[in-house]
Design an enzyme around this catalytic site. Structure first.
Site, PDB file in Angstrom:
ATOM      1  N   CYS A  95     -18.883  25.483   9.476  1.00 47.99           N
ATOM      2  CA  CYS A  95     -19.364  26.864   9.447  1.00 47.99           C
ATOM      3  C   CYS A  95     -18.884  27.642   8.227  1.00 47.99           C
ATOM      4  O   CYS A  95     -18.780  28.867   8.273  1.00 47.99           O
ATOM      5  CB  CYS A  95     -18.943  27.582  10.730  1.00 47.99           C
ATOM      6  SG  CYS A  95     -19.638  26.848  12.220  1.00 47.99           S
ATOM      7  N   LYS A  98     -15.506  33.483  20.677  1.00 49.59           N
ATOM      8  CA  LYS A  98     -16.325  32.271  20.657  1.00 49.59           C
ATOM      9  C   LYS A  98     -15.434  31.058  20.875  1.00 49.59           C
ATOM     10  O   LYS A  98     -14.552  30.772  20.070  1.00 49.59           O
ATOM     11  CB  LYS A  98     -17.045  32.167  19.312  1.00 49.59           C
ATOM     12  CG  LYS A  98     -17.953  30.944  19.225  1.00 49.59           C
ATOM     13  CD  LYS A  98     -18.834  30.968  17.995  1.00 49.59           C
ATOM     14  CE  LYS A  98     -19.742  29.756  17.988  1.00 49.59           C
ATOM     15  NZ  LYS A  98     -20.596  29.687  16.798  1.00 49.59           N
ATOM     16  N   GLU A 143      -9.110  38.513  20.276  1.00 53.22           N
ATOM     17  CA  GLU A 143     -10.170  38.245  19.285  1.00 53.22           C
ATOM     18  C   GLU A 143     -11.242  39.328  19.319  1.00 53.22           C
ATOM     19  O   GLU A 143     -11.660  39.832  18.280  1.00 53.22           O
ATOM     20  CB  GLU A 143     -10.821  36.880  19.560  1.00 53.22           C
ATOM     21  CG  GLU A 143     -10.066  35.701  18.970  1.00 53.22           C
ATOM     22  CD  GLU A 143     -10.273  35.573  17.466  1.00 53.22           C
ATOM     23  OE1 GLU A 143     -10.873  36.474  16.850  1.00 53.22           O
ATOM     24  OE2 GLU A 143      -9.827  34.556  16.910  1.00 53.22           O
ATOM     25  N   LYS A 159     -18.981  33.914  24.326  1.00 53.19           N
ATOM     26  CA  LYS A 159     -19.808  32.710  24.274  1.00 53.19           C
ATOM     27  C   LYS A 159     -18.961  31.484  24.484  1.00 53.19           C
ATOM     28  O   LYS A 159     -17.944  31.358  23.799  1.00 53.19           O
ATOM     29  CB  LYS A 159     -20.474  32.657  22.892  1.00 53.19           C
ATOM     30  CG  LYS A 159     -21.319  31.439  22.645  1.00 53.19           C
ATOM     31  CD  LYS A 159     -21.823  31.449  21.231  1.00 53.19           C
ATOM     32  CE  LYS A 159     -22.496  30.122  20.949  1.00 53.19           C
ATOM     33  NZ  LYS A 159     -22.672  29.904  19.545  1.00 53.19           N
ATOM     34  N   SER A 173     -26.725  26.530  25.163  1.00 52.41           N
ATOM     35  CA  SER A 173     -27.628  25.398  25.359  1.00 52.41           C
ATOM     36  C   SER A 173     -27.212  24.484  26.509  1.00 52.41           C
ATOM     37  O   SER A 173     -28.056  24.015  27.270  1.00 52.41           O
ATOM     38  CB  SER A 173     -27.731  24.604  24.058  1.00 52.41           C
ATOM     39  OG  SER A 173     -26.446  24.179  23.627  1.00 52.41           O
TER      40      SER A 173
END
Ligand code: PBG
Ligand code: ZN
Length: 324
Positions: A132, A197, A234, A249, A275
Site C-alpha cells: 500500500c 483498519k 487510531e 473495517k 468481501s
C-alpha cells in the site's frame, strides 16, 4: 420487586407486526449505504469474481452505464476501486491526471453529478509489489508514501471526488492529505478515513476482485485484530488530524470496536462490511444453510445498532433493487 415478572412481561411489546415495528430501536435505509465498485481499465468485458458471487469487475467503458443503473435503483454513493494495468514500483498512475483514479471519478461525476463519489486512496492496486505504499528494504516507507497520498488525493479531488478515503494505513495520512488538499484549494473536499483498519483475513475475496499481486501481508501497517485500545487510539488520531468521518473495517466481527469509537468521538462513523463477510453470507445462502435476505438485514442492522451511521456493503445494489 414490582419491576420483575409477573409485572414485567417484555413480550407485550412483541405481540403484533405493528407493535414490533413501533418499538424497533434502529433501522437503516438505502441512504446509509455505500456501494464499493471495481473498475478495470483496458478490457471490454465484465469479469465475474468467483469468491464474490454476484459481484463483477466493471470494464471502464461500461462504468457510465453502471452508474446510471445504480442511480436509478436509488444508490446514493459509491466507493471506487481501480483494477490497473499500469503497475510500477510506487503506483504513480494514481497521481496521473489521466490515470485510472482520475478517469473513474470523472466518469461517475459526469454521468450522475449527484452521486456521492468516495475515492479509495491507496496504492496496492497500482504497485508492482502490491503493497500500500513505497516499498524500501525494510518494508513500506511511511513518510515517502504520505507525499504520494497527497498527490493522489489532489488528483481525485480535481476530478470531482466528494470524499477522499485513505486506506493505506500510514501514520499521518489524514494530516498529509488534508494539507495537500487545502494547499491545492480543495478546502471543501471531505476525508473519510479508514481510521481503524485491521489486518484481516476477511479481505481474501477482495484480493481476487482487485487482482492483487501481493505476496506476504500487511501486518506492519494494518492493525492487529486482537487490539481494542489501539483501535480507539487510531481513530482518535485521525479525528485530530482532520478527518471528517471515521471508519471501522471489517464490520461484523468488530462490533465492539464500532461501539467504542461511537462513544469516543462525535464524528460520523462508517463501517465496511468487507468481501469476506459478503462471501460468507453468499456461500452459506447458496448452500441452503441460511436465508440470504434475512441474514443481510440482520447483519447490517447489527452494524447500525453497534453505532455505525454509514455502511459500505457489496449488498447495497441487491437492497436497492429488491428492498429489505
Ligand atoms: C486496500 C484495501 C483492501 C480493502 C479495501 N481497500 C484490502 C487490503 O487491505 O488488503 C478490502 C475490502 C474488502 O475486503 O472488501 N487498501
Ligand atoms: Zn492498499
Amino acid at each position: 420487586m414490582s419491576n420483575q415478572f409477573p409485572v414485567s412481561r417484555p413480550r407485550r411489546l412483541r405481540s403484533s407486526d405493528a407493535i414490533r415495528s413501533l418499538f424497533q430501536e434502529v433501522e437503516f435505509n438505502l441512504g446509509d449505504l455505500v456501494l464499493p465498485i471495481f473498475v478495470e481499465e483496458e478490457v471490454s468485458e465484465y469479469t465475474a469474481i468467483a469468491a464474490m458471487p454476484g459481484v463483477r469487475r466493471i470494464p471502464e467503458s461500461k462504468l457510465a452505464y453502471e452508474i446510471e443503473r445504480y442511480a436509478r435503483a436509488g444508490i446514493k454513493s459509491v466507493m471506487t476501486f481501480g483494477v490497473s494495468h499500469h503497475l510500477d514500483h510506487v503506483g504513480s498512475d494514481t497521481w496521473n491526471e489521466n490515470g485510472l483514479v482520475a478517469r473513474m471519478t470523472r466518469i461517475c461525476k459526469d454521468t450522475v453529478p449527484e452521486m456521492v463519489v468516495m475515492s479509495d486512496t491507496c496504492f496496492c492496486e497500482y504497485t508492482s509489489h502490491g503493497h500500500c505504499g513505497v516499498l524500501h528494504d525494510h518494508g513500506v516507507d511511511n513518510d515517502a508514501t504520505l507525499r504520494n497520498l497527497g498527490k493522489q488525493a489532489v488528483i481525485a479531488a480535481q476530478a470531482g471526488a466528494d470524499f477522499i478515503a485513505p486506506s493505506a494505513a500510514m501514520d499521518g495520512q489524514v494530516q498529509a492529505i488534508r494539507r495537500a488538499l487545502d494547499e491545492a484549494g480543495f478546502i471543501d473536499t471531505s476525508i473519510m478515513a479508514y481510521s481503524t483498519k485491521f489486518a484481516s483475513s476477511l479481505y481474501g475475496p477482495f484480493r481476487e476482485a482487485g487482482g492483487s499481486v501481493l505476496k506476504g501481508n500487511r501486518r506492519s501497517y494494518q492493525m492487529n485484530p486482537m487490539n481494542r485500545r489501539e483501535a480507539i487510539r487510531e481513530s482518535l488520531l485521525d479525528e485530530q488530524e482532520g478527518a471528517d468521518a471515521l471508519m471501522v473495517k471489517p464490520a461484523g466481527a468488530y462490533l465492539d470496536i464500532i461501539r467504542d469509537i461511537r462513544e469516543a468521538s462525535r464524528l460520523p462513523l462508517a463501517a465496511y462490511q468487507v468481501s469476506g463477510e459478503y462471501a460468507m453470507i453468499k456461500f452459506a445462502a447458496a448452500a441452503g444453510a441460511i436465508d440470504e435476505r434475512q441474514v443481510v438485514r440482520e447483519s447490517l442492522g447489527a452494524i447500525k445498532r453497534a453505532g455505525a451511521d454509514i455502511i459500505l456493503s457489496y449488498f447495497a445494489m441487491d437492497i436497492a433493487e429488491q428492498g429489505l
